[in-house]
Design a protein around this motif. Structure first.
Motif, mmCIF file in Angstrom:
data_model
loop_
_atom_site.group_PDB
_atom_site.id
_atom_site.type_symbol
_atom_site.label_atom_id
_atom_site.label_comp_id
_atom_site.label_asym_id
_atom_site.label_seq_id
_atom_site.Cartn_x
_atom_site.Cartn_y
_atom_site.Cartn_z
ATOM 1 N N ASN A 1 -11.363 38.957 11.812
ATOM 2 C CA ASN A 1 -11.760 40.337 12.097
ATOM 3 C C ASN A 1 -10.598 41.312 12.005
ATOM 4 N N LEU A 2 -9.351 40.813 12.131
ATOM 5 C CA LEU A 2 -8.191 41.700 12.146
ATOM 6 C C LEU A 2 -7.558 41.861 10.782
ATOM 7 N N ARG A 3 -7.414 40.774 10.055
ATOM 8 C CA ARG A 3 -6.639 40.794 8.817
ATOM 9 C C ARG A 3 -7.392 41.479 7.691
ATOM 10 N N LYS A 4 -6.650 42.066 6.757
ATOM 11 C CA LYS A 4 -7.248 42.843 5.691
ATOM 12 C C LYS A 4 -6.987 42.285 4.296
ATOM 13 N N THR A 5 -6.096 41.307 4.179
ATOM 14 C CA THR A 5 -5.816 40.749 2.862
ATOM 15 C C THR A 5 -6.063 39.250 2.879
ATOM 16 N N ALA A 6 -6.352 38.704 1.700
ATOM 17 C CA ALA A 6 -6.653 37.276 1.590
ATOM 18 C C ALA A 6 -5.461 36.421 2.001
ATOM 19 N N ARG A 7 -4.237 36.898 1.743
ATOM 20 C CA ARG A 7 -3.061 36.118 2.099
ATOM 21 C C ARG A 7 -2.942 35.970 3.609
ATOM 22 N N ASP A 8 -3.214 37.028 4.362
ATOM 23 C CA ASP A 8 -3.147 36.952 5.820
ATOM 24 C C ASP A 8 -4.256 36.081 6.391
ATOM 25 N N LEU A 9 -5.364 35.984 5.673
ATOM 26 C CA LEU A 9 -6.502 35.222 6.163
ATOM 27 C C LEU A 9 -6.376 33.727 5.913
ATOM 28 N N ALA A 10 -5.430 33.329 5.109
ATOM 29 C CA ALA A 10 -5.341 31.927 4.677
ATOM 30 C C ALA A 10 -5.311 30.934 5.832
ATOM 31 N N PRO A 11 -4.490 31.131 6.903
ATOM 32 C CA PRO A 11 -4.484 30.136 7.996
ATOM 33 C C PRO A 11 -5.846 30.002 8.669
ATOM 34 N N ALA A 12 -6.517 31.132 8.904
ATOM 35 C CA ALA A 12 -7.820 31.080 9.567
ATOM 36 C C ALA A 12 -8.859 30.424 8.675
#
Length: 863
Positions: A276-287
């Motif tokens: 819900n917080l991250r805006k780019t695919a790279r930031d979302l990778a761990p989740a």
């Protein structure tokens, strides 16, 4: 043995609710048992159970009935039976909301609360806090503080939960218990720690700084309770939401650290927060990696959580979810049909065009095994897929037609019909295929409303198809075989063919003549009506009364009918109801900033003379574009300012047009203090020496663009600074003295993509131009726009990209075609397709340019 188990199960299934037919009067009479000298615990517990059942079923107790039952229940305090006493506490809690004088049991509950029997204490705390009003809470405050730090987790948890409930009625009092709650936050009991954190958070809900300190401190400590950690993650996410500064980074690090926790609950909460917080695919990778592991878990709850979160993520970041395709495909055959449905819809939303056929084969057997509510979800996902990949209309339409032939209710069939109808309306290539499938469906359609809708579509789209005559048989069969409403709709559809296809008119007249013998009045009337109009062979008459019948706005029609009922003197005329609501134009006050009326001059020519006064202007090269002025102040204030952006290849000149509306002041040394985004550099400022009453003058600020095109998007903060000199209002003569410095804040303005591009709509040869640019760098992405209307969304995209509204084409699916020249001379082509969906408007945007960074900039301007 197995047969014995089966018999017991069947007996349980057939057993009825023993409390189903309770009579309130009889139950209240049974409470007399509580007054007996020898109380029978089992019998009294049964009576209390009946009272609780009636209360929770919504049975209305009068105040007197509740009071009598309440005081009868208090007689049971003399019993030492543990189960009976706990039932007493429950009844006291429920009846205290309706009864009077409930405070009388406070002393008994206080005694139990401070007693040695732990089984009584927790229940007594809950009951006492539910009946005690705010004025009497201070009398038990000392006991509550002791209970919060009690060694027995049940007692401590009961006190903390009661404090949470009391915070709505006595927040100041509960706030004083924060120290005790702080002591129990590190309790070994998971629920005690969770409830303690809840009390602390609730006591600081109006103090953001205190909440920040609490989250910062607890995120660095070792909390054992997974429930507390989940609540802490939510608090950290709230603090990060909307805050892009470096201050939020510690909270992000804490949430990412929780992804490695041993508790699956905490891991999921952290992954959900990051999604819900991250805006780019790279930031979302761990989740996404964590959710991918959940999809392969042996626990159904984890598979459902993973699939559900990934399904929601597809609307914003489909590329991030695409990496989980293999795990999601394994879930198609999951025993939990909710999980399987989520997996299917996610795969349909994220799959590539090449994988559509394979996906259809995979889910063909799955669809037949799920109930209608899940099938509808799959149908809606396929409908979005039709808009996303129009070239796959053959296979998608065939799959939907197969589902249409299966068993199902009206809602399910209507969802499939909606999907096929949308496919016919949005994709011209799919019209013939979709109409053929719908024709086959109405042969066996059992739902009148659905058949009427399909016949209406056939009447509207069939005459425009390549072979209109092929649909006549299907429509006329309805006249022979169906009910009255369907036959009437079929007559209207047949008339459309006669009106729009001249070669079919003789046959249509014969069919309509047969329909004039129908037993249904509506069918006969329609047949006579249409036959009479077609016999005239008047094109205007046929167009106005068959083909393009004016349809009034339903809302305006209702309004007109209401007005007619208020004033029924004159007969009602439906033709007087407008099709669209007339918007009254409001005349805006005209800003008195140098009114210019050039007849045939471009905006660049208008400002050329003023720009020539800037020292060193020739070094910037030729002017690329001048944008329309933007107001930075309100119309009716002391100083009016608007900005004009003059764009060059490497620089931009901001011209601030200023007007002083105060006749008793003269402004001197007027300049603009500009706060520019990072990478921008202010080169020079040309101030205005004197600004007299009601005369426009200019302040120029020369700014150099960043080296990277992508960094040119940003916001500018401006402040007007000047020296004020008082003057005579009549003559304008300044008063003696030096004046005083003052400033005036201006509204924020932006440098967007549309400011830096000379755009135009795509012409007739646009398709060939797009294909010739196939080898140049291309950037594309898919967006979910905030607008709900496709037309409004298309206009907003054109505004962001600087394209004229003439670039938009299409009806249900909007397509934007355009191009232009970016500052510096780089050409660019833009293509976008927008389609409506349940989540909003989905857009696929592509940009081609020899400069890849220019293409990326156009995508960034929309994103």
């Amino acid at each position: 043995m197995s047969s014995l188990k089966r018999d017991v199960k069947d007996e349980d299934d057939n057993s009825s609710n023993p409390y189903q037919n309770l009579d309130k009067t009889i139950v209240l009479q049974e409470t007399r048992e509580f007054n007996q000298t020898l109380v029978i615990p089992r019998k009294c517990s049964l009576i209390l159970t009946k009272i609780l059942y009636l209360l929770n079923q919504g049975e209305n107790f009068t105040t007197q009935e509740a009071t009598d039952a309440f005081f009868a229940t208090t007689k049971l305090f003399q019993s030492k039976e543990i189960m009976l006493r706990r039932m007493v506490y429950l009844c006291i809690k429920e009846l205290s909301k309706l009864a009077q004088d409930v405070i009388i049991v406070t002393s008994s509950l206080t005694k139990d609360m401070t007693g040695k029997e732990d089984l009584y204490r927790a229940a007594a705390i809950r009951a006492l806090c539910s009946i005690t009003d705010a004025s009497m809470l201070q009398a038990i405050e000392r006991y509550m503080k002791q209970a919060i730090v009690d060694k027995n987790p049940a007692v401590s948890s009961a006190a903390l939960v009661s404090a949470l409930h009391l915070s709505s009625t006595a927040p100041d009092l509960v706030r004083r218990w924060a120290n005790e709650a702080q002591e129990t936050i590190n309790s070994d009991n998971a629920m005690v720690s969770y409830h303690a954190l809840g009390v602390l958070v609730l006591s600081r809900r109006n103090d953001k700084l205190s909440t920040v300190k609490l989250v910062t401190r607890l995120s660095k400590s070792h909390i054992k309770s997974p429930y507390s950690l989940c609540l802490l993650i939510r608090l950290a996410a709230q603090l990060c939401d909307g805050d892009d500064s470096e201050a939020s980074q510690p909270y992000i690090d804490f949430i990412e650290c929780c992804l490695r926790h041993k508790s699956e609950m905490v891991i999921y909460e952290a992954a959900h927060a990051i999604v819900n917080l991250r805006k780019t695919a790279r930031d979302l990778a761990p989740a996404v990696s964590v959710l991918q592991l959940f999809c392969s878990s042996s626990k159904a709850a984890l598979r459902l959580a993973g699939a559900r979160t990934l399904a929601r993520l597809t609307t914003k970041h489909p590329t991030a979810v695409a990496a989980c395709a293999i795990d999601l495909e394994n879930l198609i055959s999951d025993s939990n049909r909710s999980v399987a449905t989520l997996a299917v819809t996610t795969l349909l939303a994220t799959g590539a065009e090449s994988s559509v056929d394979r996906l259809m084969k995979q889910i063909s057997s799955f669809v037949s095994e799920i109930p209608d509510e899940f099938k509808i979800i799959v149908v809606r996902a396929i409908r979005q897929l039709c808009s996303k990949f129009p070239r796959k209309h053959q296979s998608l339409a065939a799959f939907l037609a197969g589902m249409l032939r299966d068993e199902g209710g009206l809602e399910y069939k209507a969802a499939i019909a909606d999907a096929i109808i949308a496919l016919v309306e949005e994709n011209p290539d799919a019209k013939e295929t979709g109409l053929s499938h719908l024709c086959e469906f109405i042969e066996d359609c059992e739902h009148t409303a659905l058949a009427v809708r399909i016949l209406h579509l056939l009447g509207r789209e069939g005459p425009k198809s390549r072979h209109p005559s092929r649909y006549i048989r299907f429509i006329y069969n309805r006249v022979i075989l169906e009910s009255g409403p369907v036959r009437a709709a079929a007559v209207s559809a047949v008339a459309q063919f006669g009106a729009q296809v001249p070669e079919l008119l003789p046959n249509i007249k014969v069919l309509l003549a047969r329909c004039q013998l129908d037993e249904e009045d509506e069918v006969r009337d329609r047949a006579v009506y249409y036959s009479t109009i077609l016999e005239t062979e008047n094109p205007q008459l046929i167009n106005d009364f068959i083909v393009n019948i004016p349809k009034p706005n339903v809302v305006l029609l209702e309004k007109a009918l209401r007005d007619h009922l208020l004033h029924p003197e004159e007969p009602f005329n439906i033709l007087s109801v407008p099709a669209e609501e007339v918007v009254k134009e409001t005349k805006k006050p005209i800003a008195e900033i140098e009114v210019r009326k050039p007849v045939q001059m471009s905006i660049e020519e208008i400002y050329a003379e003023q720009l020539a006064k800037i020292p060193g202007i020739e070094k910037l090269g030729p002017l690329f574009k001048t944008n329309l002025p933007i107001d930075l102040t309100e119309a009716e204030i002391e100083y009016r300012v608007r900005v004009v952006k003059h764009v060059y290849a490497r620089h931009v000149i901001f011209q601030f047009e200023c007007v002083n509306t105060l006749n008793d002041q003269i402004l001197e040394d007027v300049h603009v203090r500009l706060e520019v985004p990072p990478e921008y550099e202010i080169k020079s400022i040309v101030p205005c020496q004197k600004l007299v009453y009601n005369t426009q003058d200019n302040v120029f600020v020369v700014v150099e663009y960043p080296c990277a095109f992508i960094d040119s998007l940003g916001s500018f903060m401006a402040t007007l600074e000047f020296v004020v000199r008082d003057c005579d209002p009549n003559t304008g003569t300044p008063d003696p003295g030096e004046g005083y410095a003052d400033s005036y804040p201006l509204e924020e303005f932006e440098m967007g993509c549309s400011d830096q591009i000379r755009a135009r709509a795509g012409g007739d040869d646009w398709e060939q131009t797009w294909e010739r640019a196939a080898n140049v760098p291309e950037a594309n992405d898919t967006f979910v726009l905030s607008q709900t209307d496709v037309g409004d969304a298309a206009k907003a995209v054109c505004e962001h990209l600087g394209l004229p509204n003439g670039s938009i084409s299409g009806d249900a699916v909007k397509e934007i075609r355009g191009g232009g020249i970016f500052r510096g001379g780089a050409p660019v082509l833009v293509r976008a397709r927008l389609a409506g969906s349940i989540a909003g408007v989905t857009m696929k945007l592509s940009a081609r340019s020899p400069r890849e960074d220019v293409a990326q900039l156009l995508l960034a301007a929309v994103g």
